[in-house]
Design a protein around this motif. Structure first.
Motif, short mmCIF file in Angstrom:
data_model
loop_
_atom_site.label_atom_id
_atom_site.label_comp_id
_atom_site.label_asym_id
_atom_site.label_seq_id
_atom_site.Cartn_x
_atom_site.Cartn_y
_atom_site.Cartn_z
N UNK A 285 38.17 38.41 56.61
CA UNK A 285 38.42 37.56 55.45
C UNK A 285 37.85 38.20 54.19
N UNK A 286 36.61 38.66 54.29
CA UNK A 286 35.97 39.25 53.11
C UNK A 286 36.63 40.56 52.71
N UNK A 287 37.10 41.33 53.67
CA UNK A 287 37.78 42.58 53.36
C UNK A 287 39.03 42.30 52.52
N UNK A 288 39.75 41.23 52.86
CA UNK A 288 40.94 40.86 52.08
C UNK A 288 40.54 40.43 50.67
N UNK A 289 39.48 39.62 50.58
CA UNK A 289 39.03 39.13 49.27
C UNK A 289 38.55 40.30 48.41
N UNK A 290 37.81 41.19 49.00
CA UNK A 290 37.29 42.36 48.28
C UNK A 290 38.43 43.18 47.68
N UNK A 291 39.47 43.43 48.49
CA UNK A 291 40.60 44.23 48.02
C UNK A 291 41.31 43.53 46.86
N UNK A 292 41.48 42.22 46.96
CA UNK A 292 42.18 41.45 45.94
C UNK A 292 41.38 41.43 44.63
N UNK A 293 40.09 41.17 44.73
CA UNK A 293 39.24 41.05 43.53
C UNK A 293 39.13 42.39 42.81
N UNK A 294 38.82 43.45 43.55
CA UNK A 294 38.65 44.75 42.90
C UNK A 294 39.96 45.28 42.32
N UNK A 295 41.08 44.83 42.85
CA UNK A 295 42.37 45.25 42.32
C UNK A 295 42.74 44.48 41.04
N UNK A 296 42.42 43.19 41.02
CA UNK A 296 42.86 42.34 39.91
C UNK A 296 41.82 42.16 38.81
N UNK A 297 40.56 42.26 39.15
CA UNK A 297 39.49 42.09 38.15
C UNK A 297 38.73 43.40 38.03
N UNK A 298 39.16 44.25 37.11
CA UNK A 298 38.59 45.59 36.99
C UNK A 298 37.13 45.57 36.55
N UNK A 299 36.69 44.48 35.95
CA UNK A 299 35.32 44.44 35.43
C UNK A 299 34.29 44.14 36.52
N UNK A 300 34.72 43.57 37.65
CA UNK A 300 33.78 43.21 38.72
C UNK A 300 33.29 44.47 39.43
N UNK A 301 31.97 44.62 39.48
CA UNK A 301 31.37 45.79 40.13
C UNK A 301 30.86 45.47 41.53
N UNK A 302 30.35 44.24 41.70
CA UNK A 302 29.82 43.84 43.01
C UNK A 302 30.33 42.45 43.35
N UNK A 303 30.50 42.20 44.63
CA UNK A 303 31.09 40.94 45.09
C UNK A 303 30.32 40.44 46.31
N UNK A 304 30.11 39.12 46.38
CA UNK A 304 29.37 38.54 47.50
C UNK A 304 30.02 37.24 47.95
N UNK A 305 29.95 37.00 49.25
CA UNK A 305 30.44 35.76 49.84
C UNK A 305 29.25 35.03 50.46
N UNK A 306 28.95 33.85 49.93
CA UNK A 306 27.85 33.04 50.44
C UNK A 306 28.42 31.75 51.01
N UNK A 307 27.97 31.37 52.21
CA UNK A 307 28.55 30.23 52.91
C UNK A 307 27.45 29.32 53.45
N UNK A 308 27.71 28.02 53.39
CA UNK A 308 26.82 27.02 53.99
C UNK A 308 27.24 26.87 55.45
N UNK A 309 26.69 27.72 56.30
CA UNK A 309 27.16 27.81 57.69
C UNK A 309 26.89 26.54 58.47
#
Length: 537
Positions: free
Chosen positions: A169-193
Motif C-alpha cells: 500500500x505504501x509503495x503505491x502511495x509513495x510512487x503517486x505522491x513523488x510523481x504528482x507533488x514534486x516538492x515533497x522530499x519525505x513521506x510517512x504513513x502513521x496508523x492507529x493500529x
C-alpha cells in the motif's frame, strides 16, 4: 531591531525562555555570565552572542574546552544566527527565536502573516475539491480537468485495492505522491493500529534514495504535534514555515530539526480516522502561494483512498489475530468459553491477564501407566494417549471446564475461570463422574489395548488464573496452594474412583455417591484435611 530569545532545553528539566537584552550576552559556568550554566562540560566563559553591525546577531565560541555548535556544526569563527537555529553547548540546546524576524531585503509578492503561511482545512470539505474544477476560467476546460482528475483517482483506487500488505500500500502511495507533488522530499504513513488513539509509524520514504536507510530509524523529522492535531481534529494541514507559526511553538522536532514545510492529512473513512499521511519539504514561499490549496486538496483526496486500503489491511490483521487467538484458546477451553472470551474482549495484547478467583481444580491420572508403557512401543503409547485425552476432554469441556495442561499421562483441568462459574465445584464433580463412566464404556468395547483405570482428585479454593510466561512462550495456567493440595490428594485416591476435599464437598448441593474417607495430612498443609471419595466398586 528584532527581539532575540533563547529557548533553553536541558534533558530532564522543563524548557525555559531567556530574553537577550544586552548587545553582548555571555554564556558560561561562572555566575556573572548573563546565562549561567553550572555544568562540568560548560567552560567558565563558553560562548557569547554579539550584536552585529547590520542589526543582526552573531554567536561566537570563547575558546571553550568542548566547543560550541551551531546547527550541529562546530564553530571556528563568529557566525550569524537566524530564527530557528540551534546552538548546542554540551548537552544543552538553545533554540534561537526572533519575536519579529527581519524582513527580506528583496520585495516579495506573498503575504507574511502567519495565517497565510499555514492552511488548516476540514478534511470533509476537501474530499471533493480535487475533482471539482475551479470556478474561474473556461467551463469546458474546467470540465475536462475534472474528468481527468476523476480518472486519476479511479486508477489510484485500483492500484491501492490490489495491494495486500501495508508495504505494498505504501509503495503505491509513495510512487503517486513523488510523481504528482514534486516538492515533497519525505513521506510517512502513521496508523492507529490498535484503535487506541496512538499513532505508530508503519513506513516512510525519501525522494533521495541516499536518505532512505535512516528515515525510519530516526523519525524525529516527523512533527508529532502536527500529526496529532490532524488525527484528532480531522484537519488537513499545510504549513510553509512552521518555524514562524505560533501554533507550533513548543514542538521540539520543528525547531531542532529545522522543519519548515509540512503537509499532513487524515486517513478517514466515514467518521473514523485511522491514521495520518505526512510529508515534508523545504518549499519556497512563491511555490507555496501558487500551489498551497491544490497540493492540499490532492493530498487529502489521495488520503481518502489510502484510508480504505488501510482499513482493509487493519481488518485483515484483526481477523488473522483473532483466528490465531481463537485457535490457541480452543486448546484450553470449551467452545462456549472461547466464544465468551472473544465476545467480551477479555484479552489484553492477546493475553488473558492473571487474576485471582475461586475455582475447582481437577487432576486425572492413568493408574499403572508406567508398567503399561513398558509393554508398548513409543508410537503405540502416543496413539493411546491421544485417544485417551480426546475422550476425557469431551467430559471436561461438556461441563464447561478449562484444560490447563497434560503432564505425561495426567490431565490437569479447572472450573470457574476465565468465565466465572459459581457452581464450579458441581461442574468439576460432574466432569469426574462423566470421565469414569466414559472410561467404563470404552473399556467394555476394548477401545484401548488394555483396560484403563483412573485416579481423580478435586479441590476448590482461591487461585491465580491467567497467561503466564515469557514473550517467546505463554501458558494459560492456575497457581496457588489450592492446586498443590489437589495434586497431593491424587496419591491417596483408590484406582477407578475420585476423591474431593472438604471445601469442594461443602459446595455441593448433592453428595450422593460420596462418603467420608477420613482425615489426611499433606506436605505443605499445616492441618489435617477431610477427604471424601466415591465407592463404585
Amino acid at each position: 531591531m528584532a527581539e532575540l530569545k533563547l529557548r533553553q532545553q536541558i534533558e530532564g528539566k522543563t524548557e525555559s525562555y531567556i530574553t537577550v537584552e544586552k548587545e553582548e550576552f555571555t554564556i558560561g559556568r561562572l555566575p556573572e555570565c548573563d546565562l549561567y550554566l553550572p555544568y562540568f562540560e560548560i567552560s567558565r566563559y563558553h560562548a557569547r552572542l554579539v550584536k552585529a553591525p547590520d542589526r543582526g546577531w552573531l554567536i561566537e565560541d570563547m575558546h571553550s574546552t568542548n566547543g560550541t555548535r551551531l546547527n550541529e556544526r562546530l564553530l571556528t569563527s563568529p557566525q550569524k544566527v537566524n530564527h530557528g537555529d540551534v546552538i548546542q553547548l554540551g548537552h544543552i540546546c538553545l533554540n534561537v527565536i526572533f519575536a519579529d524576524p527581519p524582513q527580506p531585503q528583496k520585495p516579495v509578492t506573498y503575504p507574511l502573516a502567519d495565517e497565510a503561511m499555514t492552511i488548516f482545512r476540514s478534511a470533509e470539505e476537501l474530499q471533493q475539491q480535487w475533482i471539482q474544477a475551479d470556478d474561474n476560467g473556461d467551463r469546458s476546460s474546467n470540465h475536462q480537468k475534472a474528468i481527468d482528475r476523476l480518472k486519476d483517482m479511479v486508477d489510484i483506487a485500483k492500484s491501492l485495492n490490489s495491494a495486500e500488505s501495508i508495504e505494498a500500500i505504501f509503495a503505491q502511495v509513495q510512487e503517486i505522491v513523488f510523481r504528482n507533488l514534486k516538492s515533497i522530499e519525505r513521506l510517512a504513513l502513521l496508523v492507529d493500529i490498535n484503535d487506541s488513539g496512538k499513532l505508530e509509524l508503519l513506513d516512510a520514504a525519501a525522494r533521495d534514495i541516499s536518505q532512505q536507510e535512516n528515515i525510519t530509524a530516526d523519525d524525529s523529522w516527523i512533527s508529532r504535534t502536527i500529526c496529532q492535531k490532524v488525527f484528532t481534529d480531522k484537519l488537513a494541514v499545510k504549513t510553509a514555515d512552521a518555524q514562524r507559526d505560533e501554533r507550533f511553538v513548543g514542538e521540539q522536532s520543528i525547531l531542532a530539526k529545522g522543519i519548515r514545510s509540512a503537509l499532513a492529512v487524515p486517513l478517514w473513512d466515514e467518521h473514523h480516522v485511522v491514521g495520518v499521511l505526512y510529508g515534508d519539504a523545504n518549499l519556497s514561499f512563491n511555490h507555496y502561494a501558487k500551489g498551497g490549496e491544490e497540493d492540499l486538496s490532492f493530498f487529502s483526496a489521495l488520503a481518502n483512498l489510502v484510508a480504505s486500503a488501510v482499513q482493509r489491511w487493519l481488518l485483515t490483521q484483526k481477523l488473522r489475530s483473532e483466528a490465531n487467538i481463537r485457535h490457541r484458546l480452543e486448546r484450553y477451553h470449551s467452545p462456549s468459553v472461547v466464544q465468551h472470551i472473544m465476545t467480551q474482549g477479555a484479552l489484553e495484547d492477546g493475553r488473558l491477564v492473571p487474576s485471582e478467583g475461586e475455582i475447582s481444580i481437577l487432576f486425572a491420572d492413568i493408574v499403572g501407566f508406567t508398567a503399561l508403557s513398558e509393554k508398548l512401543t513409543p508410537t503405540q503409547i502416543a496413539h493411546l494417549l491421544n485417544n485417551f485425552f480426546e475422550e476425557m476432554l469431551q467430559e471436561i469441556f461438556h461441563a464447561g471446564g478449562t484444560l490447563d495442561k497434560f503432564i505425561g499421562d495426567c490431565i490437569m483441568a479447572f472450573f470457574g475461570a476465565p468465565e466465572p462459574q459459581p457452581d464450579h465445584a458441581e461442574r468439576a464433580v460432574a466432569s469426574a463422574w462423566g470421565m469414569l463412566e466414559r472410561l467404563d464404556r470404552l473399556n467394555a468395547c476394548r477401545f484401548f489395548p488394555e483396560p484403563l483405570q483412573l485416579r481423580i482428585a478435586i479441590n476448590s479454593g482461591k487461585a491465580v488464573v491467567g497467561d503466564v510466561g515469557s514473550s517467546q512462550r505463554v501458558d494459560y495456567t492456575v497457581l496457588g496452594t489450592t492446586i498443590n493440595l489437589a495434586s497431593r490428594m491424587e496419591g491417596i485416591c483408590p484406582p477407578g474412583e475420585f476423591v474431593i476435599s472438604e471445601k469442594t464437598y461443602s459446595m455441593l448441593k448433592r453428595t450422593k455417591g460420596l462418603s467420608a474417607m477420613g482425615e489426611f495430612r499433606f506436605k505443605g498443609i499445616d492441618r489435617p484435611i477431610q477427604v471424601y471419595q466415591t465407592k463404585r466398586h
